[in-house]
Design an enzyme around this catalytic site. Structure first.
Site, PDB file in Angstrom:
ATOM      1  CB  SER A 138      -0.887  -0.029   1.243  1.00  0.00           C
ATOM      2  OG  SER A 138      -1.627   1.156   1.342  1.00  0.00           O
ATOM      3  CE  LYS A 164      -4.736   0.166   0.408  1.00  0.00           C
ATOM      4  NZ  LYS A 164      -5.530  -0.566   1.414  1.00  0.00           N
ATOM      5  CE  LYS A 166      -3.890   3.903   1.843  1.00  0.00           C
ATOM      6  NZ  LYS A 166      -5.141   3.442   2.454  1.00  0.00           N
ATOM      7  CG  ASP A 192      -7.678   2.676   0.238  1.00  0.00           C
ATOM      8  OD1 ASP A 192      -8.828   3.171   0.307  1.00  0.00           O
ATOM      9  OD2 ASP A 192      -7.108   2.155   1.224  1.00  0.00           O
ATOM     10  CD  GLU A 217      -8.939  -0.510   0.441  1.00  0.00           C
ATOM     11  OE1 GLU A 217      -8.047  -0.972  -0.309  1.00  0.00           O
ATOM     12  OE2 GLU A 217      -8.815  -0.463   1.674  1.00  0.00           O
ATOM     13  CG  ASP A 242     -10.613  -0.362   4.705  1.00  0.00           C
ATOM     14  OD1 ASP A 242     -10.953  -0.787   5.815  1.00  0.00           O
ATOM     15  OD2 ASP A 242      -9.492   0.177   4.526  1.00  0.00           O
ATOM     16  CE  LYS A 266      -7.463  -1.802   6.534  1.00  0.00           C
ATOM     17  NZ  LYS A 266      -7.491  -0.316   6.551  1.00  0.00           N
ATOM     18  N   GLY A 294      -4.298  -3.949   6.076  1.00  0.00           N
ATOM     19  CA  GLY A 294      -3.322  -3.706   7.137  1.00  0.00           C
ATOM     20  C   GLY A 294      -3.544  -2.353   7.768  1.00  0.00           C
TER      21      GLY A 294
END
Ligand code: OSB
Ligand code: MG
Length: 373
Positions: A138, A164, A166, A192, A217, A242, A266, A294
Site C-alpha cells: 500500500s 495499492k 492512495k 484506495d 477501495e 474497507d 481488517k 493492514g
C-alpha cells in the site's frame, strides 16, 4: 478453556521508515497498544490493538481504546472461566457499542492464547489452509507523480503482487493514468481513496474505469453503503469496501445492495477473528473475494493478519508487506519477510509464530498498566 488472571497493557512508539499519507491524514510513527494476556495455567500471548493516535481512519484512538479496555472490556474476561476463544466475541459485544479495535485486541489475544495452549499454529486454529500469502503493498500519497512512479516501479521489481495507490481529488486520474502508462497493462494496480470523494465526483471515479484497476477501495463515506451502491451501478471497476464493513451484517448489506464486490477484511475493524471468519465464510458462499488489509501493524499484529489470510477465500494479495517496509527494526524475531511476492505462514511454530523481542519492547515502552482478576 481460558481463564485470564492478568493482562499487561503497554504503549510503544515505533517510528516509520517513511511517512505514510492517506487522504485524511499522515503517520510518521505509530503509537502502538500491545497487550500481553496471561492464563492461570501459565500460558501467555501478545496481541496488538490497531488504533492510532488520531481518529483519522476510525473514531477509535489509543486514548479511547485504553480506558475502554481497562474499564469495560477486560473486566468481562479477567478471572472468568471462558469456555472457548470462539465465545470471547459475544462476551465483549453484548451491550457494549462499537470500540471494535479495542475488543479485537482482547479477542484475538484469546485466539493467540488458545493456539499457544493447544501447541498449534494460529493459522491452523483459524482453519487456514494456505501456506503462503500473496503480498501487496500500500503506497501512501506521494509528493509528486515522479516519486509515485518510481515507488510503483520499485514495488513491482520487488515482486509485490498488487500495488495499492492512495488517491485523493488532486492526485488521482492523471497520476494513475501515468502510472499505468509507465508500468504496462499487466501490473496489478488498485486505488484506495479512504473516503475522499462524494457522489458529485462520480465522473472522476468513472474516468478510472479505463485504467484496468483491480478495484477501487472505499471512495465514499465510511458509513455509507447506499451511495456506494449508486456508484457501483455506474462503474465497471469493482468497488472494494474497507471502512464501511464493520460487521457481518454490513457485509451482508453490501451484497444485498451491490454496494461493493470485494471486501478488505481488517480484523481490528470488525471486532476480531470470530467476525472476520464469519464475513469470510459469508463472502465465500456469495463468491465475493476478500483480502486482508493492514493498519501499519508491528510484527505482532502482522502475525494475526497472516494467520487470518491463510483462510481459503483470501484469494487476493493482502496489504501484508514485510517488516522492513515499515520499520528499521521490528519487535519480533524473525522479522516478517517476503520471498517472490509471498509471505510464509509460520506453520512450524505454535501460537502466533514469531518470538516477541521483550528487551526491544521494554526499550520502546512509554506507559504500562497491569490489570488483574
Ligand atoms: O485504508 O487500508 C487503509 C493504513 C492506515 C489506515 C488505513 C489504511 C492503511 C493502509 C496500510 O492502506 C496498509 C498496510 O498496513 O501496509
Ligand atoms: Mg483502505
Amino acid at each position: 478453556m481460558i481463564r485470564l488472571d492478568r493482562i499487561v497493557m503497554r504503549e510503544i512508539r515505533l517510528p516509520l521508515r517513511e511517512p505514510f499519507r492517506i487522504s485524511s491524514g499522515e503517520w510518521n510513527h505509530r503509537r502502538i497498544l500491545l497487550l500481553e494476556l496471561f492464563d492461570q495455567d501459565g500460558a501467555s500471548a501478545w496481541s496488538e490493538c490497531v488504533v492510532d493516535d488520531a481518529p483519522i481512519y476510525s473514531y477509535e484512538t489509543i486514548d479511547t481504546a485504553w480506558p475502554t479496555i481497562v474499564r469495560f472490556l477486560a473486566p468481562r474476561l479477567l478471572g472468568r472461566a471462558i469456555e472457548s476463544h470462539t465465545a470471547v466475541h459475544d462476551i465483549l459485544e453484548r451491550d457494549i457499542r462499537g470500540h471494535h479495535m479495542a475488543k479485537a485486541a482482547l479477542e484475538m489475544g484469546c485466539w493467540g492464547l488458545a493456539a499457544t495452549q493447544a501447541g498449534m499454529p494460529l493459522a491452523r486454529l483459524l482453519g487456514g489452509t494456505r501456506t503462503h500469502i500473496a503480498t501487496g503493498i500500500s503506497l501512501g500519497i506521494q509528493k509528486d507523480l515522479t516519486t509515485l512512479i518510481s515507488k510503483v516501479t520499485e514495488a513491482l521489481a520487488l515482486g509485490y503482487q498488487k500495488v495499492k495507490i492512495k488517491i485523493a481529488p488532486r492526485s488521482d486520474v492523471e497520476w494513475l493514468a501515468a502510472v499505468r502508462q509507465s508500468c504496462g497493462d499487466d501490473a496489478h494496480l488498485m486505488a484506495d481513496a479512504n473516503n475522499a470523494y462524494t457522489l458529485d465526483d462520480a465522473e472522476r471515479l468513472i474516468a478510472l474505469d479505463s485504467l484496468n484497476l483491480m478495484m477501487i477501495e472505499q471512495p465514499l463515506a465510511c458509513d455509507d453503503l447506499v451511495r456506494h451502491a449508486a456508484l457501483q451501478k455506474r462503474l465497471r471497476t469493482p468497488l472494494c469496501l474497507d471502512e464501511s464493513i464493520t460487521s457481518l451484517d454490513r457485509a451482508q448489506d453490501m451484497v444485498t445492495l451491490d454496494a461493493g464486490r470485494i471486501i478488505n477484511i481488517k480484523p481490528g475493524r470488525v471486532g476480531g477473528f470470530a467476525q472476520s471468519i464469519a464475513i469470510h465464510d459469508y463472502c465465500e458462499a456469495h463468491e465475493i473475494p476478500v483480502w486482508c488489509g493492514g493498519m501499519l501493524e508491528s510484527g505482532i499484529g502482522r502475525a494475526y493478519n497472516v494467520a487470518l489470510a491463510s483462510l481459503s477465500n483470501f484469494t487476493l494479495p493482502g496489504d501484508l508487506s514485510p517488516s522492513a517496509r515499515y520499520w528499521a527494526q521490528d519487535v519480533v524475531t524473525p522479522e516478517w519477510t517476503m520471498d517472490r511476492g509471498v509471505v510464509a505462514v509460520p506453520l512450524d511454530r505454535p501460537g502466533i509464530g514469531v518470538e516477541v523481542d521483550r528487551a526491544r519492547i521494554d526499550a520502546l515502552t512509554v506507559r504500562t498498566e497491569e490489570l488483574r482478576a
